[in-house]
Design a protein around this motif. Structure first.
Motif: not given
Lengths: 319, 265
Positions: A48, A51-54, A66, A73-74, A76-77, A79, A81-82, A85, A87, B7-8, B98-99, B102, B104-107
């Motif tokens: 996490r 993956a920038t979630l935490l 990055y 944001t970069a 996230r561009g 990566i 993530l699976t 549970y 997603s 990169p964004l 969970g979704v 996903r 939040r992990s996207m740009p």
């Protein structure tokens, strides 16, 4: 060597719990790192953070070059993530999920639909494409989830316990997919509780326990580092077992272990050259063997040595 | 598989709205698949309409028919306010899934999931207004003006609802469980909608209550709705209602976004 994922000194606290206690990770570009550890070891927390979630309380991490905090944001561009549970949206169909993700990634409606169809076909979900995810089996969900992670053609893929709860057939499919992705140049960070999975897939393994890295290396290195080798012999004729036992005792000064069920004798050794000596001695007395091998300890034994506790009980599907 | 595009580093407001629209599409698909999620915006307006018109109509306005005419525009405003409560509840449930990881992990813009949820609620607003209008028409309500003004009234009410949603999103991000959302918001929506001129004229109320009723955006929007549907002045009240709506959104959108960020890390 260039690293797709680098992290140093990651610390994460949840209240009084120390989920990550100074974790360092490095994954060379295009390789698979298996992060191995029991439940609650901190594997998911590490994913996490990457993956920038935490946000980690201490330490830094770079993904694709990055910084996970400054250039989130970069990151996230690049990566995918699976999660542990699924997603994906249970109410939506496979197509709807993938089209939504495509649109969020800036694809036109037509391009998003084409990409969705392509991925669903690749994961053998075309027949179920218009059904709600909640009607999917566990294996189908994982595949749909993996497909969703790939819509944006990520350079780095996180798979958080991708096969937990899957039957052996579905597990093999996931493994095949992961190998194919790496062949395409994707870097994968895979967390798992299954030693076998790490052994099968990973180029490198990092073992985490209680939020700390306790070992890192190739599967082979870890096996060598943490336990001696063992010499295993199975004489063709069961009557030769006592004679072979005598030779082994003579060579190693150790009483060999005899598995009466399959007639295999094994003895720990520290000198690999003993193998050729053994072959000569068996030749001299005219005993033939069906099986003669120098084995590294299994990863299960490695895990036990490293963590001081046995690997988590394998669920039926992976036993 | 290297990305050729640079990169964004930042997601601008234009992209945020585009992402929000894509996620609103998701919300609408979900409504289509679970039509029962619209029960609160279909059953409740009918019950309110029947109850208030036949219970109070005769006493307050001389006849049920006459009361229906003045009540409907206000009831539309009230039900929009109630419909906006659902946003916070739905989001509170959604972020635990969970979704959301996903997304939040996207740009995409941080605000996109919130904007998507709020825009998706237009469906709920349109549903509640349609149900009210159809049932009221069967009961004898008639628009006294023209279709243009009717559409302005609908647009104003939906705009008001969209702004009010941010209060609901804010509360939804603060409370732990989805069940706590309506409980908390009732303390806000009841004074807002009943403390107005929707049901009775403010002339018999004590001075302090009159003072509140007179500035209440629900009162202004109700007046505008009556003017637009039944004839009469509406521009001044519509302007006040609109300003109120903008002010509410200006305060609660940033608060909601902050609470969301704090909630999901």
């Amino acid at each position: 060597m260039s690293y797709a994922i680098e992290a140093e000194g990651l610390v994460k606290r949840f209240g009084s719990t120390l989920a990550l206690d100074g974790v360092d990770l490095a994954v060379p570009t295009g390789k698979i790192l298996g992060v191995l550890g029991p439940n609650g070891a901190g594997k998911t927390t590490a994913v996490r953070v990457l993956a920038t979630l935490l946000r980690a309380d201490e330490g830094w991490a770079r993904v694709g070059g990055y910084d996970v905090v400054k250039d989130a944001t970069a990151v996230r561009g690049v990566i995918g993530l699976t999660g542990q549970y699924a997603s994906i949206d249970e109410d939506l169909s496979g197509t709807e999920n993938l089209v939504l993700i495509g649109k969020l990634l800036g694809l036109s409606k037509a391009a998003a639909k084409a990409r969705a169809a392509e991925l669903l076909a690749k994961f053998e979900l075309s027949d179920a494409a218009s059904r709600s995810i909640k009607t999917y089996s566990g294996g189908m969900r994982r595949r749909a989830d993996l497909a969703a992670s790939l819509v944006g053609r990520p350079d780095v893929l996180y798979l958080d316990e991708p096969t937990t709860g899957l039957d052996p057939h579905s597990r093999n499919e996931v493994w095949g997919t992961v190998r194919a992705l790496v062949d395409d140049g994707v870097t994968v960070l895979l967390t798992t509780q299954y030693l076998e999975e790490a052994d099968q897939l990973a180029d490198l393994i990092t073992v985490i326990d209680h939020g700390k890295v306790i070992a890192t290396g190739t599967p082979h290195e870890l096996k060598r580092r943490t336990g001696g080798q063992s010499l295993q012999v199975r004489p063709t004729l069961a009557v030769d077992v006592p004679a072979v036992a005598g030779i082994l005792r003579d060579l190693t000064d150790t009483e060999p272990l005899v598995d009466a069920d399959n007639g295999v004798l094994s003895v720990p050794v520290d000198n690999p050259l003993l193998l050729s000596t053994l072959v000569r001695r068996l030749d001299e007395v005219g005993i033939t063997a069906d099986e003669l091998a120098l084995r590294l300890p299994s990863l299960d034994e490695v895990f036990l040595t490293l963590t001081g506790h046995t690997a988590p009980v394998h669920e039926g599907s992976l036993a | 598989m290297t990305t050729a595009t640079p990169p964004l580093t930042h997601v601008g407001p234009g992209l945020a709205v585009r992402h929000g629209l894509a996620l609103a599409g998701r919300a609408i698909i979900k409504i289509r698949k679970n039509p029962e999620s619209l029960l609160d915006v279909t059953l409740q307006p009918i019950i309110f309409l029947l109850l208030f018109v036949y219970l109070f109509g005769g006493a307050l306005q001389g006849s049920s028919d006459a009361y229906l005419q003045v009540l409907l525009p206000g009831l539309m405003v009230q039900n929009i306010a109630f419909a906006s409560l659902g946003t916070g509840m739905a989001l509170n449930t959604d972020i635990t899934k969970g979704v959301f990881d996903r997304f939040r992990s996207m740009p995409i813009a941080r605000s996109a999931p919130l904007i998507g949820a709020v825009l998706g609620d237009v469906v709920r607003f349109v549903t509640t207004l349609t149900v009210l209008f159809v049932v009221a028409t069967i009961m004898g309500f008639r628009v006294q003006t023209d279709p243009g003004r009717f559409l302005i009234a609908i647009a104003l009410m939906i705009a008001f609802g969209l702004c009010l949603c941010w209060v609901s999103v804010f509360v939804g991000m603060l409370v732990k469980s989805p069940q706590a959302v309506p409980g908390t918001l009732v303390a806000f929506v009841f004074p807002l909608t009943f403390g107005s001129n929707v049901f009775v004229s403010s002339s018999t109320m004590p001075g302090w209550l009159q003072a509140w009723v007179d500035i209440n955006p629900v009162t202004h929007l109700t007046n505008a709705g009556r003017g637009l549907l039944l004839g009469g002045d509406w521009v001044g009240d519509a302007a006040w209602a609109f300003l109120w709506a903008i002010a509410i959104a200006a305060v609660f959108f940033p608060l909601a976004l902050r609470a969301y960020r704090r909630r999901v890390g």
